[in-house]
Motif scaffolding. Sequence first.
Motif, PDB file in Angstrom:
ATOM      1  N   TYR A  64       4.776  12.809  -4.665  1.00 53.46           N
ATOM      2  CA  TYR A  64       5.359  11.855  -3.577  1.00 53.46           C
ATOM      3  C   TYR A  64       6.336  10.827  -4.136  1.00 53.46           C
ATOM      4  CZ  TYR A  64       1.401  13.680  -0.802  1.00 53.46           C
ATOM      5  OH  TYR A  64       0.565  14.465  -0.029  1.00 53.46           O
ATOM      6  N   ARG A  65       7.382  10.546  -3.323  1.00 52.37           N
ATOM      7  CA  ARG A  65       7.960   9.525  -3.985  1.00 52.37           C
ATOM      8  C   ARG A  65       7.409   8.077  -4.010  1.00 52.37           C
ATOM      9  NH1 ARG A  65      13.419  10.289  -4.164  1.00 52.37           N
ATOM     10  NH2 ARG A  65      14.108  12.195  -2.986  1.00 52.37           N
ATOM     11  N   ASP A  66       7.737   7.339  -5.166  1.00 52.91           N
ATOM     12  CA  ASP A  66       6.453   6.247  -5.546  1.00 52.91           C
ATOM     13  C   ASP A  66       7.276   4.999  -4.661  1.00 52.91           C
ATOM     14  OD1 ASP A  66       5.263   4.430  -6.590  1.00 52.91           O
ATOM     15  OD2 ASP A  66       6.160   4.041  -8.309  1.00 52.91           O
ATOM     16  N   ARG A  67       6.730   5.077  -3.292  1.00 52.62           N
ATOM     17  CA  ARG A  67       6.746   4.056  -2.426  1.00 52.62           C
ATOM     18  C   ARG A  67       5.825   4.141  -1.337  1.00 52.62           C
ATOM     19  NH1 ARG A  67       8.701   3.699   2.422  1.00 52.62           N
ATOM     20  NH2 ARG A  67       9.507   1.966   3.337  1.00 52.62           N
ATOM     21  N   CYS A  68       5.366   2.884  -1.238  1.00 52.68           N
ATOM     22  CA  CYS A  68       4.130   2.590   0.007  1.00 52.68           C
ATOM     23  C   CYS A  68       4.794   2.228   0.898  1.00 52.68           C
ATOM     24  CB  CYS A  68       3.174   1.587  -0.387  1.00 52.68           C
ATOM     25  SG  CYS A  68       1.944   1.250   1.015  1.00 52.68           S
ATOM     26  N   PRO A  69       4.978   3.173   2.081  1.00 53.91           N
ATOM     27  CA  PRO A  69       5.518   2.822   3.379  1.00 53.91           C
ATOM     28  C   PRO A  69       5.012   1.242   4.258  1.00 53.91           C
ATOM     29  CG  PRO A  69       4.338   4.602   3.953  1.00 53.91           C
ATOM     30  CD  PRO A  69       4.282   4.144   2.402  1.00 53.91           C
ATOM     31  N   VAL A  70       3.844   1.034   3.785  1.00 49.36           N
ATOM     32  CA  VAL A  70       3.360  -0.057   4.492  1.00 49.36           C
ATOM     33  C   VAL A  70       3.612  -1.489   3.806  1.00 49.36           C
ATOM     34  CG1 VAL A  70       1.056  -1.337   5.077  1.00 49.36           C
ATOM     35  CG2 VAL A  70       1.304   1.171   5.440  1.00 49.36           C
ATOM     36  N   CYS A  71       3.368  -1.714   2.601  1.00 47.58           N
ATOM     37  CA  CYS A  71       3.966  -2.719   1.749  1.00 47.58           C
ATOM     38  C   CYS A  71       5.218  -2.722   1.058  1.00 47.58           C
ATOM     39  CB  CYS A  71       2.828  -3.138   0.714  1.00 47.58           C
ATOM     40  SG  CYS A  71       2.690  -2.108  -0.530  1.00 47.58           S
ATOM     41  N   ASP A  72       5.929  -1.401   1.283  1.00 45.18           N
ATOM     42  CA  ASP A  72       7.223  -1.075   0.690  1.00 45.18           C
ATOM     43  C   ASP A  72       7.204  -1.550  -0.801  1.00 45.18           C
ATOM     44  OD1 ASP A  72       9.658  -0.432   0.666  1.00 45.18           O
ATOM     45  OD2 ASP A  72      10.669  -2.309   1.213  1.00 45.18           O
ATOM     46  N   ASP A  73       6.343  -1.268  -1.441  1.00 50.13           N
ATOM     47  CA  ASP A  73       6.068  -1.497  -3.078  1.00 50.13           C
ATOM     48  C   ASP A  73       5.734  -0.389  -3.839  1.00 50.13           C
ATOM     49  OD1 ASP A  73       6.065  -2.873  -5.277  1.00 50.13           O
ATOM     50  OD2 ASP A  73       5.051  -4.434  -4.686  1.00 50.13           O
ATOM     51  N   THR A  74       5.914  -0.454  -4.970  1.00 46.79           N
ATOM     52  CA  THR A  74       5.654   0.697  -5.692  1.00 46.79           C
ATOM     53  C   THR A  74       4.115   1.121  -5.742  1.00 46.79           C
ATOM     54  OG1 THR A  74       5.313   1.639  -8.044  1.00 46.79           O
ATOM     55  CG2 THR A  74       5.093  -0.826  -7.788  1.00 46.79           C
ATOM     56  N   LEU A  75       3.867   2.295  -5.865  1.00 50.16           N
ATOM     57  CA  LEU A  75       2.226   2.910  -5.940  1.00 50.16           C
ATOM     58  C   LEU A  75       1.613   2.884  -7.226  1.00 50.16           C
ATOM     59  CD1 LEU A  75       2.654   5.904  -3.278  1.00 50.16           C
ATOM     60  CD2 LEU A  75       1.241   3.938  -3.048  1.00 50.16           C
ATOM     61  N   ALA A  76       2.439   2.438  -8.290  1.00 46.48           N
ATOM     62  CA  ALA A  76       2.026   2.418  -9.504  1.00 46.48           C
ATOM     63  C   ALA A  76       0.707   1.719  -9.801  1.00 46.48           C
ATOM     64  CB  ALA A  76       3.043   1.718 -10.534  1.00 46.48           C
TER      65      ALA A  76
END
Length: 291
Positions: free
Chosen positions: A222-234
């Motif tokens: 997946y692309r490393d982006r959380c659609p809820v907080c618009d931040d990285t999933l690192a």
Amino acid sequence: MVDRPDLSHDDAQWRTAGDRIQTLLDSCAAGGAAARDRARQLVREVVGLYGAGLERILGLAGDPGLAERLATDDLVASLLLVHGLHPHDVRRRVCDALDRVRPYLGSHGGDVDLIGIDGDIVRLAFTGSCKSCPSSAVTLELAVEDAIRAAAPEVGAIEVVTAEPTRMIPAESLLAQVRSGGRTAWRPIPELAELKPGEVAGFAIDGTALLACRVDDELFAYRDRCPVCDDTLAGARLHLALLRCPRCRTEYDAVRAGAGAGGTHLEPIPVLRRDGVPSVALRGEPMEARI
């Protein structure tokens, strides 16, 4: 993920041979129209020579089943296609291609049916979750299109039939958003094969951050982006099949195209095993991956 013959990474180079030949032809065009025409004629002569030789080999072998056995090798099958020597018709090759990607579709809760082939147009219908989730539909159709075009390069268009039989959605329109940034290409990422069940890893391709995980025997990216907080999933962890964002704690189903609560979902990246090497489909020109 679709299993293909376990070939070395070097053996996968033939897949890009056409692009390299075209690049050389384009460079010859810089020398003028005459130089370009001579280069193209040279390619035609070489292709014709090798095609005649391949046909002669099949004839001298005296084994009617030889072409059938050779058709199971991707490289040889591609040469048989170029020279019109492949033993299978387009319908058989399309059906075989769909069978190869069905395990990947099943991992996303879907399947695909061949509705029919009209001239050079292949019509398909997705079933299961991939017919209702746009993100999943785009992801899975990329995988299906890649498999079909590799097995049947003479196919001119791939159309997806919706629930209404009279309405067709061209593959290009479904993939327009994915391809808006440039040509979609498959990048080999051999490091993905090292992921163990339950592991999550981040990697980047020319600055594009991706997140990959393995659920049982299947790989997902997946692309490393959380659609809820618009931040990285690192730092995300995998519990069973759920990826949890370490910041907003939203959970996404890694197996079901990254579906989350309230209709949110991660942006899935197609993952296929090509010539034994895990590869992902991204926009732009192919380049080396960094882990």
